[in-house]
Design a protein around this motif. Structure first.
Motif, PDB file in Angstrom:
ATOM      1  N   VAL A  57      57.326 -27.662 -10.576  1.00  0.00           N
ATOM      2  CA  VAL A  57      57.503 -28.011 -11.991  1.00  0.00           C
ATOM      3  C   VAL A  57      56.147 -28.235 -12.664  1.00  0.00           C
ATOM      4  O   VAL A  57      55.917 -27.765 -13.792  1.00  0.00           O
ATOM      5  N   LYS A  58      55.237 -28.925 -11.994  1.00  0.00           N
ATOM      6  CA  LYS A  58      53.913 -29.159 -12.574  1.00  0.00           C
ATOM      7  C   LYS A  58      53.179 -27.843 -12.826  1.00  0.00           C
ATOM      8  O   LYS A  58      52.449 -27.700 -13.824  1.00  0.00           O
ATOM      9  N   LYS A  59      53.384 -26.868 -11.958  1.00  0.00           N
ATOM     10  CA  LYS A  59      52.686 -25.585 -12.082  1.00  0.00           C
ATOM     11  C   LYS A  59      53.304 -24.696 -13.153  1.00  0.00           C
ATOM     12  O   LYS A  59      52.576 -24.063 -13.937  1.00  0.00           O
ATOM     13  N   HIS A  60      54.631 -24.632 -13.220  1.00  0.00           N
ATOM     14  CA  HIS A  60      55.310 -23.665 -14.081  1.00  0.00           C
ATOM     15  C   HIS A  60      55.829 -24.267 -15.388  1.00  0.00           C
ATOM     16  O   HIS A  60      56.206 -23.517 -16.303  1.00  0.00           O
ATOM     17  N   TYR A  61      55.864 -25.583 -15.500  1.00  0.00           N
ATOM     18  CA  TYR A  61      56.311 -26.230 -16.739  1.00  0.00           C
ATOM     19  C   TYR A  61      55.278 -27.283 -17.163  1.00  0.00           C
ATOM     20  O   TYR A  61      55.589 -28.477 -17.250  1.00  0.00           O
ATOM     21  N   PRO A  62      54.056 -26.872 -17.463  1.00  0.00           N
ATOM     22  CA  PRO A  62      53.008 -27.842 -17.801  1.00  0.00           C
ATOM     23  C   PRO A  62      53.278 -28.587 -19.105  1.00  0.00           C
ATOM     24  O   PRO A  62      52.678 -29.647 -19.346  1.00  0.00           O
ATOM     25  N   TRP A  63      54.162 -28.053 -19.939  1.00  0.00           N
ATOM     26  CA  TRP A  63      54.471 -28.677 -21.227  1.00  0.00           C
ATOM     27  C   TRP A  63      55.461 -29.841 -21.101  1.00  0.00           C
ATOM     28  O   TRP A  63      55.685 -30.569 -22.082  1.00  0.00           O
ATOM     29  N   VAL A  64      56.060 -30.021 -19.938  1.00  0.00           N
ATOM     30  CA  VAL A  64      57.037 -31.098 -19.757  1.00  0.00           C
ATOM     31  C   VAL A  64      56.344 -32.457 -19.822  1.00  0.00           C
ATOM     32  O   VAL A  64      55.364 -32.708 -19.117  1.00  0.00           O
ATOM     33  N   LYS A  65      56.852 -33.333 -20.680  1.00  0.00           N
ATOM     34  CA  LYS A  65      56.325 -34.697 -20.839  1.00  0.00           C
ATOM     35  C   LYS A  65      57.484 -35.678 -20.735  1.00  0.00           C
ATOM     36  O   LYS A  65      58.461 -35.578 -21.474  1.00  0.00           O
ATOM     37  N   LEU A  66      57.364 -36.618 -19.821  1.00  0.00           N
ATOM     38  CA  LEU A  66      58.426 -37.589 -19.593  1.00  0.00           C
ATOM     39  C   LEU A  66      58.157 -38.936 -20.256  1.00  0.00           C
ATOM     40  O   LEU A  66      58.969 -39.854 -20.130  1.00  0.00           O
ATOM     41  N   ASN A  67      57.022 -39.038 -20.976  1.00  0.00           N
ATOM     42  CA  ASN A  67      56.671 -40.303 -21.619  1.00  0.00           C
ATOM     43  C   ASN A  67      56.927 -40.281 -23.119  1.00  0.00           C
ATOM     44  O   ASN A  67      56.452 -41.153 -23.850  1.00  0.00           O
ATOM     45  N   VAL A  68      57.691 -39.266 -23.612  1.00  0.00           N
ATOM     46  CA  VAL A  68      58.027 -39.209 -25.029  1.00  0.00           C
ATOM     47  C   VAL A  68      59.219 -40.115 -25.302  1.00  0.00           C
ATOM     48  O   VAL A  68      59.813 -40.687 -24.384  1.00  0.00           O
ATOM     49  N   LYS A  69      59.583 -40.236 -26.597  1.00  0.00           N
ATOM     50  CA  LYS A  69      60.711 -41.095 -26.963  1.00  0.00           C
ATOM     51  C   LYS A  69      62.000 -40.549 -26.347  1.00  0.00           C
ATOM     52  O   LYS A  69      62.359 -39.396 -26.570  1.00  0.00           O
TER      53      LYS A  69
END
Length: 355
Positions: free
Chosen positions: A209-221
């Motif tokens: 996931v870190k390699k292929h989905y770098p846009w994922v952010k879990l610290n958003v609202k």
């Protein structure tokens, strides 16, 4: 989204192939290992391990509502490539998973400490405690670390990544288990491999996931509203779990673990075939979910075809099993004399129940 050049159609094909391969590995290893358990430890241990597995199926109800509601909520933003919405849903999923993880860990400890005192077994209480603990720890890891990534991959059609990792881990874990069962009689060492398998898989999923989905952010609202259906989904899952997973627990309470062992051998064969068929059908669940959000008439046509094929396949397969399974079970349990595994009535009841 972070898609490579593989088309969505190829995602579907890869999901089907990876699920089929995974089920083949699980079925083959699942036939070998219980037999070795019976030979090494007897029907009582096999019954105990099977019962503990089913108890943890119940504890996973803590996850069922959030997990499925989140996956369904992701279909629309995935179909429209709305990354902000996806991050909000994943962030909300993370919040609920963290809360659930603490509760699950506490219930696992209570079960591990209390269960050895309420069952009748010749095994030491410390051994029973550790068996329960080894089965419970992987789910704790999943709640805190892996769960939200798994939902993302399944929603985007990359469930084949998860099943590929699972296939590798099950194969390696099973080979190690077989070697240990052949050359040692250390029950706890064999059971500890279950934890190792899930820990290694967790690292693989996070890396992907870190390699292929770098846009994922879990610290958003957190988008809590997006998964507001979690309680309704949970109620649906509870009804299914009660119907499908009370058997071994009740049998262990009233008939003992040896009877559980007989029951679970029959159940094992039916479950493998059941999950094999289901694995094929669920390979394109993500596709149906996305089509439902954008083209409802097309979804209806696809679902009608899916339903007809699924029901036809189930009827044919389980009718054949009711006819031909008993000699296979006789051969499989040959030499196990601590309880009789020949039960034609049980076979017929299983076939009718599945149909």
């Amino acid at each position: 989204m972070a898609e490579n050049n593989i088309s969505k159609k190829n995602y579907l094909i890869r999901n089907v192939i990876s699920n089929l391969l995974y089920q083949v590995v699980v079925i083959v290893m699942g036939l070998i290992i219980p037999r070795l358990y019976l030979e090494n430890f007897g029907s009582e241990v096999n019954g105990l391990v099977s019962t503990v597995k089913q108890v943890f199926v119940y504890l996973m109800l803590l996850e069922a509502g959030v997990g499925l509601a989140s996956q369904q909520a992701l279909y629309k933003p995935i179909a429209t490539d709305d990354k902000d919405k996806i991050n909000g849903i994943l962030s909300a999923t993370k919040v609920h998973y963290n809360r659930t993880g603490f509760l699950y860990a506490a219930l696992t400890m209570i079960f591990a400490i209390g269960y050895p005192f309420v069952i009748s077994t010749n095994l030491p209480k410390s051994t029973c405690f550790l068996i329960v603990l080894f089965y419970g720890l992987p789910a704790v890891i999943s709640f805190f670390v892996q769960g939200k990534y798994r939902i993302l991959l399944e929603g985007t059609g990359k469930g084949y990544i998860l099943t590929t990792f699972s296939t590798i881990m099950v194969l390696v874990n099973s080979i190690l288990k077989i070697l240990l069962l052949i050359f040692t009689n250390n029950l706890l060492l064999v059971q500890s491999l279950y934890c190792l398998e899930h820990i290694l898989q967790m690292f693989l999923v996070i890396w992907y996931v870190k390699k292929h989905y770098p846009w994922v952010k879990l610290n958003v609202k957190p988008d809590i509203a997006a998964i507001s259906q979690k309680n309704s989904v949970l109620l649906h899952q509870i009804s299914g779990m009660i119907f499908n997973n009370t058997d071994a627990i009740l049998i262990s309470m009233f008939c003992g673990f040896k009877v559980v062992s007989v029951y679970m051998i029959y159940l094992m064969f039916f479950q493998y075939i059941d999950t094999f068929i289901t694995a094929i059908s669920t390979s394109y669940t993500y596709k149906l979910g996305q089509i439902y959000q954008t083209e409802k008439e097309k979804f209806k046509r696809y679902f009608d075809a899916y339903e007809a094929v699924f029901i036809t396949a189930i009827f044919i397969v389980f009718t054949l099993m009711a006819t031909f399974l008993l000699p296979i079970i006789e051969l499989y349990t040959k030499g196990i004399t601590d309880i009789d595994y020949y039960n034609p009535v049980l076979l017929v009841l299983f076939a009718v129940m599945k149909l």
